[in-house]
Design a protein around this motif. Structure first.
Motif, PDB file in Angstrom:
ATOM      1  N   TYR A   1      11.242 109.347  56.490  1.00 28.14           N
ATOM      2  CA  TYR A   1      11.559 110.770  56.636  1.00 28.14           C
ATOM      3  C   TYR A   1      13.000 110.909  57.085  1.00 28.14           C
ATOM      4  O   TYR A   1      13.499 110.102  57.883  1.00 28.14           O
ATOM      5  CB  TYR A   1      10.627 111.373  57.689  1.00 28.14           C
ATOM      6  N   VAL A   2      13.705 111.893  56.556  1.00 30.06           N
ATOM      7  CA  VAL A   2      14.986 112.301  57.115  1.00 30.06           C
ATOM      8  C   VAL A   2      14.917 113.807  57.363  1.00 30.06           C
ATOM      9  O   VAL A   2      14.331 114.550  56.581  1.00 30.06           O
ATOM     10  CB  VAL A   2      16.172 111.943  56.187  1.00 30.06           C
TER      11      VAL A   2
ATOM     12  N   ILE B   1      22.605 111.327  62.782  1.00 34.39           N
ATOM     13  CA  ILE B   1      22.655 112.643  63.422  1.00 34.39           C
ATOM     14  C   ILE B   1      22.581 112.461  64.931  1.00 34.39           C
ATOM     15  O   ILE B   1      21.693 111.760  65.438  1.00 34.39           O
ATOM     16  CB  ILE B   1      21.497 113.529  62.932  1.00 34.39           C
ATOM     17  N   GLU B   2      23.512 113.078  65.628  1.00 38.10           N
ATOM     18  CA  GLU B   2      23.561 112.991  67.083  1.00 38.10           C
ATOM     19  C   GLU B   2      23.522 114.380  67.698  1.00 38.10           C
ATOM     20  O   GLU B   2      23.944 115.360  67.090  1.00 38.10           O
ATOM     21  CB  GLU B   2      24.841 112.266  67.526  1.00 38.10           C
ATOM     22  N   THR B   3      23.004 114.456  68.923  1.00 42.20           N
ATOM     23  CA  THR B   3      23.027 115.702  69.672  1.00 42.20           C
ATOM     24  C   THR B   3      24.434 115.951  70.207  1.00 42.20           C
ATOM     25  O   THR B   3      25.317 115.097  70.110  1.00 42.20           O
ATOM     26  CB  THR B   3      22.048 115.649  70.853  1.00 42.20           C
ATOM     27  N   GLU B   4      24.624 117.116  70.797  1.00 40.51           N
ATOM     28  CA  GLU B   4      25.917 117.434  71.422  1.00 40.51           C
ATOM     29  C   GLU B   4      26.269 116.416  72.504  1.00 40.51           C
ATOM     30  O   GLU B   4      27.440 116.168  72.788  1.00 40.51           O
ATOM     31  CB  GLU B   4      25.863 118.837  72.041  1.00 40.51           C
ATOM     32  N   GLU B   5      25.253 115.820  73.106  1.00 40.30           N
ATOM     33  CA  GLU B   5      25.463 114.833  74.176  1.00 40.30           C
ATOM     34  C   GLU B   5      25.620 113.414  73.648  1.00 40.30           C
ATOM     35  O   GLU B   5      25.749 112.465  74.428  1.00 40.30           O
ATOM     36  CB  GLU B   5      24.297 114.881  75.168  1.00 40.30           C
ATOM     37  N   GLY B   6      25.571 113.249  72.323  1.00 39.76           N
ATOM     38  CA  GLY B   6      25.742 111.922  71.736  1.00 39.76           C
ATOM     39  C   GLY B   6      24.457 111.142  71.566  1.00 39.76           C
ATOM     40  O   GLY B   6      24.495 109.964  71.193  1.00 39.76           O
ATOM     41  N   GLU B   7      23.314 111.772  71.787  1.00 35.61           N
ATOM     42  CA  GLU B   7      22.032 111.079  71.653  1.00 35.61           C
ATOM     43  C   GLU B   7      21.599 111.064  70.191  1.00 35.61           C
ATOM     44  O   GLU B   7      21.686 112.073  69.483  1.00 35.61           O
ATOM     45  CB  GLU B   7      20.976 111.788  72.504  1.00 35.61           C
ATOM     46  N   LEU B   8      21.126 109.919  69.724  1.00 34.29           N
ATOM     47  CA  LEU B   8      20.715 109.774  68.335  1.00 34.29           C
ATOM     48  C   LEU B   8      19.460 110.582  68.043  1.00 34.29           C
ATOM     49  O   LEU B   8      18.487 110.546  68.786  1.00 34.29           O
ATOM     50  CB  LEU B   8      20.453 108.296  68.029  1.00 34.29           C
ATOM     51  N   GLN B   9      19.480 111.321  66.930  1.00 42.48           N
ATOM     52  CA  GLN B   9      18.288 112.003  66.418  1.00 42.48           C
ATOM     53  C   GLN B   9      17.861 111.282  65.150  1.00 42.48           C
ATOM     54  O   GLN B   9      18.337 111.603  64.059  1.00 42.48           O
ATOM     55  CB  GLN B   9      18.587 113.471  66.095  1.00 42.48           C
ATOM     56  N   PHE B  10      17.015 110.292  65.302  1.00 40.02           N
ATOM     57  CA  PHE B  10      16.609 109.517  64.128  1.00 40.02           C
ATOM     58  C   PHE B  10      15.282 110.045  63.592  1.00 40.02           C
ATOM     59  O   PHE B  10      14.247 109.412  63.662  1.00 40.02           O
ATOM     60  CB  PHE B  10      16.499 108.032  64.460  1.00 40.02           C
ATOM     61  N   GLY B  11      15.320 111.250  63.072  1.00 38.88           N
ATOM     62  CA  GLY B  11      14.154 111.799  62.407  1.00 38.88           C
ATOM     63  C   GLY B  11      12.887 111.703  63.232  1.00 38.88           C
ATOM     64  O   GLY B  11      12.890 111.767  64.449  1.00 38.88           O
ATOM     65  N   ARG B  12      11.807 111.530  62.544  1.00 42.35           N
ATOM     66  CA  ARG B  12      10.485 111.363  63.123  1.00 42.35           C
ATOM     67  C   ARG B  12       9.561 111.015  61.975  1.00 42.35           C
ATOM     68  O   ARG B  12       9.963 111.059  60.818  1.00 42.35           O
ATOM     69  CB  ARG B  12      10.012 112.651  63.793  1.00 42.35           C
ATOM     70  N   LEU B  13       8.327 110.685  62.291  1.00 43.06           N
ATOM     71  CA  LEU B  13       7.374 110.480  61.216  1.00 43.06           C
ATOM     72  C   LEU B  13       6.772 111.822  60.826  1.00 43.06           C
ATOM     73  O   LEU B  13       6.461 112.644  61.683  1.00 43.06           O
ATOM     74  CB  LEU B  13       6.257 109.536  61.659  1.00 43.06           C
ATOM     75  N   PRO B  14       6.605 112.069  59.532  1.00 44.70           N
ATOM     76  CA  PRO B  14       5.967 113.308  59.113  1.00 44.70           C
ATOM     77  C   PRO B  14       4.590 113.474  59.729  1.00 44.70           C
ATOM     78  O   PRO B  14       3.925 112.501  60.098  1.00 44.70           O
ATOM     79  CB  PRO B  14       5.871 113.155  57.587  1.00 44.70           C
TER      80      PRO B  14
ATOM     81  N   ALA C   1      27.998 107.467  58.220  1.00 44.44           N
ATOM     82  CA  ALA C   1      28.146 108.918  58.075  1.00 44.44           C
ATOM     83  C   ALA C   1      27.642 109.566  59.360  1.00 44.44           C
ATOM     84  O   ALA C   1      26.481 109.394  59.730  1.00 44.44           O
ATOM     85  CB  ALA C   1      27.352 109.418  56.871  1.00 44.44           C
ATOM     86  N   ARG C   2      28.493 110.313  60.041  1.00 42.16           N
ATOM     87  CA  ARG C   2      28.143 110.857  61.353  1.00 42.16           C
ATOM     88  C   ARG C   2      28.138 112.373  61.324  1.00 42.16           C
ATOM     89  O   ARG C   2      28.985 113.002  60.679  1.00 42.16           O
ATOM     90  CB  ARG C   2      29.130 110.374  62.423  1.00 42.16           C
ATOM     91  N   LEU C   3      27.212 112.955  62.096  1.00 42.06           N
ATOM     92  CA  LEU C   3      27.084 114.406  62.160  1.00 42.06           C
ATOM     93  C   LEU C   3      26.530 114.801  63.519  1.00 42.06           C
ATOM     94  O   LEU C   3      25.647 114.126  64.058  1.00 42.06           O
ATOM     95  CB  LEU C   3      26.148 114.888  61.045  1.00 42.06           C
ATOM     96  N   VAL C   4      27.028 115.882  64.075  1.00 43.85           N
ATOM     97  CA  VAL C   4      26.512 116.430  65.332  1.00 43.85           C
ATOM     98  C   VAL C   4      25.637 117.633  65.006  1.00 43.85           C
ATOM     99  O   VAL C   4      26.025 118.502  64.213  1.00 43.85           O
ATOM    100  CB  VAL C   4      27.656 116.853  66.268  1.00 43.85           C
ATOM    101  N   HIS C   5      24.457 117.682  65.621  1.00 41.72           N
ATOM    102  CA  HIS C   5      23.497 118.763  65.377  1.00 41.72           C
ATOM    103  C   HIS C   5      23.246 119.530  66.665  1.00 41.72           C
ATOM    104  O   HIS C   5      22.833 118.962  67.667  1.00 41.72           O
ATOM    105  CB  HIS C   5      22.182 118.172  64.858  1.00 41.72           C
ATOM    106  N   GLY C   6      23.492 120.848  66.609  1.00 41.66           N
ATOM    107  CA  GLY C   6      23.271 121.684  67.786  1.00 41.66           C
ATOM    108  C   GLY C   6      21.815 121.884  68.124  1.00 41.66           C
ATOM    109  O   GLY C   6      21.477 122.219  69.257  1.00 41.66           O
ATOM    110  N   ASN C   7      20.909 121.718  67.137  1.00 43.68           N
ATOM    111  CA  ASN C   7      19.464 121.750  67.355  1.00 43.68           C
ATOM    112  C   ASN C   7      18.982 123.116  67.811  1.00 43.68           C
ATOM    113  O   ASN C   7      19.156 123.521  68.949  1.00 43.68           O
ATOM    114  CB  ASN C   7      19.018 120.682  68.352  1.00 43.68           C
ATOM    115  N   ALA C   8      18.351 123.846  66.883  1.00 43.84           N
ATOM    116  CA  ALA C   8      17.722 125.145  67.136  1.00 43.84           C
ATOM    117  C   ALA C   8      18.740 126.225  67.486  1.00 43.84           C
ATOM    118  O   ALA C   8      18.399 127.190  68.157  1.00 43.84           O
ATOM    119  CB  ALA C   8      16.661 125.032  68.226  1.00 43.84           C
ATOM    120  N   ARG C   9      19.978 126.082  67.034  1.00 45.74           N
ATOM    121  CA  ARG C   9      20.969 127.123  67.266  1.00 45.74           C
ATOM    122  C   ARG C   9      21.436 127.757  65.969  1.00 45.74           C
ATOM    123  O   ARG C   9      22.467 128.430  65.933  1.00 45.74           O
ATOM    124  CB  ARG C   9      22.178 126.530  68.004  1.00 45.74           C
ATOM    125  N   SER C  10      20.704 127.566  64.888  1.00 47.72           N
ATOM    126  CA  SER C  10      21.144 128.064  63.591  1.00 47.72           C
ATOM    127  C   SER C  10      21.159 129.583  63.524  1.00 47.72           C
ATOM    128  O   SER C  10      21.964 130.173  62.807  1.00 47.72           O
ATOM    129  CB  SER C  10      20.247 127.517  62.482  1.00 47.72           C
TER     130      SER C  10
END
Length: 300
Positions: free
Chosen positions: A161-162, A126-139, A210-219
């Motif tokens: 976590y995913v 998962i990448e941001t609109e700017e191409g930055e990786l969003q590799f989850g986080r720890l729960p 598998a690649r995906l772009v996430h707008g993040n908080a724009r749902s």
């Protein structure tokens, strides 16, 4: 004569027919067209419309999706449970409406599911609109135990976590757990199901191809009411998770400390622009500690 697909295209569509793609929408008209347009033909496409007041349902129907309209906002996890309830496919891909799948993403997840039969949940890069990786986080529960943050991967890897923006489930494993926790309206439902899947002996796998772009908080369309509701539910769900997975005593201690911290900030930092967030989180934490159910406080 009726049109026929080339053999390779027909095989690809047959492969994709193993997947139900599910999008949960709530006033998502601004982002939903791009999300749906990026998805491949062949997979079953379902949109659960959480009582939107905009054109979300009409946009989904025009894109060829099966639309499940509900009379009230069920929240994310309960809507996902409803959407997957009628899925007759072995796999289910849950997406936020502010995501855009890269070409071949679903196919790459299917191939990874074959390579990693021990994985009940897989996720794309998962990448941001700017191409930055969003590799989850720890729960939240693992962070409280002092674990280090996961190292961003250079290929496929197991993860603790995913994130809920894109989750590719083996639906038999998803259903064996009862799906997402129905008590959670919003936030931490992804933490919870990841923890329960791992406790049941399943792996969670990050799939690099598998690649995906996430707008993040724009749902959802932004508003003061939605912003307050999101912060309220974030706090409620955090407290619920602590009580569920760490026990009532530890949850009570953590909740009391957080409420004291938030109350102190509200008492002395009158001009701070974060006051609305603090107030919402204080109210959500207090409600969880008082035993109020989150599903009774829907965002509308």
């Amino acid at each position: 004569m009726p049109e026929t697909l080339p053999a390779t295209a027909a095989a690809a569509e047959a492969r994709l027919a193993q997947v139900t793609i599910l999008v949960v929408a709530f006033n998502s008209a601004a982002v939903l067209p791009a999300c749906l347009a990026a998805l491949p033909r062949g997979a079953r496409l379902v949109v659960v419309d959480n009582a939107s007041t905009d054109a979300s349902a009409a946009i989904a129907a025009a894109a060829g999706a099966e639309v499940i309209r509900v009379a009230e906002n069920l929240g994310f996890g309960r809507a996902a449970n409803l959407g997957f309830a009628g899925a007759g496919t072995p796999f289910g891909l849950l997406l936020n409406p502010d995501t855009r799948a890269a070409p071949g993403m679903v196919e790459a997840l299917l191939e990874a599911a074959e390579r990693y039969p021990e994985a009940a949940l897989l996720a794309p890069r998962i990448e941001t609109e700017e191409g930055e990786l969003q590799f989850g986080r720890l729960p939240v529960l693992l962070r409280h135990r002092g674990r280090a943050r996961p190292v961003p991967p250079v290929g496929d890897c197991c993860a603790p976590y995913v994130g809920g923006a894109a989750m590719f489930f083996r639906l038999d494993a998803f259903r064996a757990l009862g799906g997402f926790d129905p008590e959670i309206f919003l936030y931490y439902e992804d933490d919870d199901i990841c923890m329960r899947l791992r406790a049941a002996g399943h792996a969670l796998v990050h799939v690099e191809a598998a690649r995906l772009v996430h707008g993040n908080a724009r749902s959802s369309a932004p508003s003061a009411v939605v912003s307050f509701g999101k912060e309220w539910h974030m706090a409620w769900s955090r407290q619920h998770m602590l009580r569920k997975h760490r026990g009532a005593w530890r949850a009570a201690m953590a909740g009391a400390l957080l409420m004291a911290e938030l109350a102190a900030k509200l008492a002395v930092q009158w001009g701070d622009p974060q006051r609305g967030k603090w107030s919402a989180r204080l109210a959500g934490t207090a409600a969880a500690m008082a035993g109020r159910r989150a599903v009774e406080v829907a965002i509308r």
